[in-house]
Design an enzyme around this catalytic site. Structure first.
Site, PDB file in Angstrom:
ATOM      1  N   GLY A  40       0.838  -1.188   0.000  1.00 45.50           N
ATOM      2  CA  GLY A  40       0.000   0.000   0.000  1.00 45.50           C
ATOM      3  C   GLY A  40       0.875   1.239   0.000  1.00 45.50           C
ATOM      4  O   GLY A  40       1.980   1.215   0.541  1.00 45.50           O
ATOM      5  N   GLN A  75       2.522  10.027   1.472  1.00 45.96           N
ATOM      6  CA  GLN A  75       3.874   9.480   1.610  1.00 45.96           C
ATOM      7  C   GLN A  75       4.787   9.948   0.480  1.00 45.96           C
ATOM      8  O   GLN A  75       5.992   9.728   0.517  1.00 45.96           O
ATOM      9  CB  GLN A  75       3.833   7.939   1.611  1.00 45.96           C
ATOM     10  CG  GLN A  75       3.225   7.351   2.862  1.00 45.96           C
ATOM     11  CD  GLN A  75       3.196   5.834   2.777  1.00 45.96           C
ATOM     12  OE1 GLN A  75       2.269   5.270   2.207  1.00 45.96           O
ATOM     13  NE2 GLN A  75       4.210   5.184   3.329  1.00 45.96           N
ATOM     14  N   CYS A 117       5.895  -0.179   6.849  1.00 44.30           N
ATOM     15  CA  CYS A 117       5.465   1.043   6.176  1.00 44.30           C
ATOM     16  C   CYS A 117       6.635   1.527   5.337  1.00 44.30           C
ATOM     17  O   CYS A 117       7.765   1.552   5.819  1.00 44.30           O
ATOM     18  CB  CYS A 117       5.084   2.079   7.230  1.00 44.30           C
ATOM     19  SG  CYS A 117       4.560   3.650   6.513  1.00 44.30           S
ATOM     20  N   LEU A 118       6.367   1.896   4.093  1.00 45.31           N
ATOM     21  CA  LEU A 118       7.460   2.327   3.213  1.00 45.31           C
ATOM     22  C   LEU A 118       8.133   3.605   3.719  1.00 45.31           C
ATOM     23  O   LEU A 118       9.249   3.907   3.327  1.00 45.31           O
ATOM     24  CB  LEU A 118       6.947   2.522   1.780  1.00 45.31           C
ATOM     25  CG  LEU A 118       6.519   1.229   1.052  1.00 45.31           C
ATOM     26  CD1 LEU A 118       5.932   1.556  -0.316  1.00 45.31           C
ATOM     27  CD2 LEU A 118       7.683   0.251   0.921  1.00 45.31           C
ATOM     28  N   HIS A 128      -4.533   1.263   7.596  1.00 48.02           N
ATOM     29  CA  HIS A 128      -3.196   1.874   7.657  1.00 48.02           C
ATOM     30  C   HIS A 128      -3.100   3.035   6.651  1.00 48.02           C
ATOM     31  O   HIS A 128      -2.679   4.139   6.997  1.00 48.02           O
ATOM     32  CB  HIS A 128      -2.155   0.786   7.359  1.00 48.02           C
ATOM     33  CG  HIS A 128      -0.726   1.261   7.337  1.00 48.02           C
ATOM     34  ND1 HIS A 128       0.234   0.768   8.187  1.00 48.02           N
ATOM     35  CD2 HIS A 128      -0.093   2.167   6.544  1.00 48.02           C
ATOM     36  CE1 HIS A 128       1.392   1.370   7.921  1.00 48.02           C
ATOM     37  NE2 HIS A 128       1.235   2.210   6.924  1.00 48.02           N
ATOM     38  N   GLU A 129      -3.509   2.778   5.414  1.00 47.76           N
ATOM     39  CA  GLU A 129      -3.378   3.796   4.360  1.00 47.76           C
ATOM     40  C   GLU A 129      -4.350   4.950   4.565  1.00 47.76           C
ATOM     41  O   GLU A 129      -4.001   6.104   4.300  1.00 47.76           O
ATOM     42  CB  GLU A 129      -3.571   3.170   2.973  1.00 47.76           C
ATOM     43  CG  GLU A 129      -2.594   2.049   2.617  1.00 47.76           C
ATOM     44  CD  GLU A 129      -1.126   2.438   2.779  1.00 47.76           C
ATOM     45  OE1 GLU A 129      -0.794   3.622   2.617  1.00 47.76           O
ATOM     46  OE2 GLU A 129      -0.320   1.555   3.087  1.00 47.76           O
ATOM     47  N   HIS A 168      -2.888   7.389   6.932  1.00 49.25           N
ATOM     48  CA  HIS A 168      -1.875   8.253   6.302  1.00 49.25           C
ATOM     49  C   HIS A 168      -2.505   9.532   5.769  1.00 49.25           C
ATOM     50  O   HIS A 168      -1.900  10.601   5.822  1.00 49.25           O
ATOM     51  CB  HIS A 168      -1.213   7.539   5.118  1.00 49.25           C
ATOM     52  CG  HIS A 168       0.010   6.752   5.475  1.00 49.25           C
ATOM     53  ND1 HIS A 168       1.110   7.326   6.079  1.00 49.25           N
ATOM     54  CD2 HIS A 168       0.333   5.449   5.293  1.00 49.25           C
ATOM     55  CE1 HIS A 168       2.039   6.393   6.261  1.00 49.25           C
ATOM     56  NE2 HIS A 168       1.597   5.242   5.795  1.00 49.25           N
TER      57      HIS A 168
HETATM   58 ZN   LIG Z   1       2.466   3.400   5.815  1.00 45.85          ZN
END
Ligand SMILES: [Zn+2]
Length: 169
Positions: free
Chosen positions: A46, A51, A91-92, A133-134, A137
């Site tokens: 994701g 991000q 998480c990226l 999660h996304e 963000h």
């Molecule tokens: Zn993340």
């Protein structure tokens, strides 16, 4: 190839609240395409626009084992949550950091696709956790926010270590 760059914690932008997407045009679809490319290249399941420093209320995801089921979620609104389950998340924006997060087992989300069409999806398991999660963000909320101060410090220490090692490469 995409020029998008993933913000790493604590870079500015990760705490931004993404404004609603209103223009469903080719430029938006090109951005979505590049976000998918970036997500697959970095082996994430994701990736949220915030991000990447983009002020768009959208994220891309693909939780299929073969990574061949891309889904773009624009202006998400989680309308129901059921149950609780723990699963390990990364998480990226926090390379190398993983932690077990408690979230709803099952969610239903209203959203728009890249053509502005209203959609509804009900998901459980990994997909449900990914949606939560996304979506967070897009409100500037990060997965470390789910933990105590002590645990958060440990996660950030780990992140520092990984970043130092990456910089030394
Ligand atoms: Zn993340």
């Amino acid at each position: 190839m995409s020029t998008l760059k993933i913000l790493k914690y604590p870079q500015k932008g990760l705490r931004e609240i993404a404004p609603i997407v209103t223009q469903f045009d080719d430029a938006l679809r090109q951005t979505v395409k590049e976000m998918f490319e970036k997500m697959y290249a970095d082996q994430g399941c994701g990736l949220a626009a915030t991000q990447l420093g983009l002020s768009l209320r959208l994220f891309v995801m693909d939780t299929s084992p073969q990574q061949n089921q891309p889904i773009c979620i624009i202006n998400p609104e989680i309308i129901s949550k059921e149950g609780e389950s723990i699963s390990e998340e990364g998480c990226l924006s926090f390379p190398g950091v993983y932690a077990r997060v408690m979230r709803a087992t099952k969610v239903t989300v209203n959203y728009q696709d890249e053509f502005g069409q209203p959609q509804t999806m009900t998901a459980d398991g990994l997909t449900s956790h990914c949606i939560q999660h996304e979506s967070e963000h897009l409100d500037g909320v990060l997965f470390i926010d789910h933990f105590s101060k002590l645990k958060r410090m440990m996660m950030l220490k780990k992140l520092e270590k990984v970043q130092k090692a990456a910089a030394a490469e």
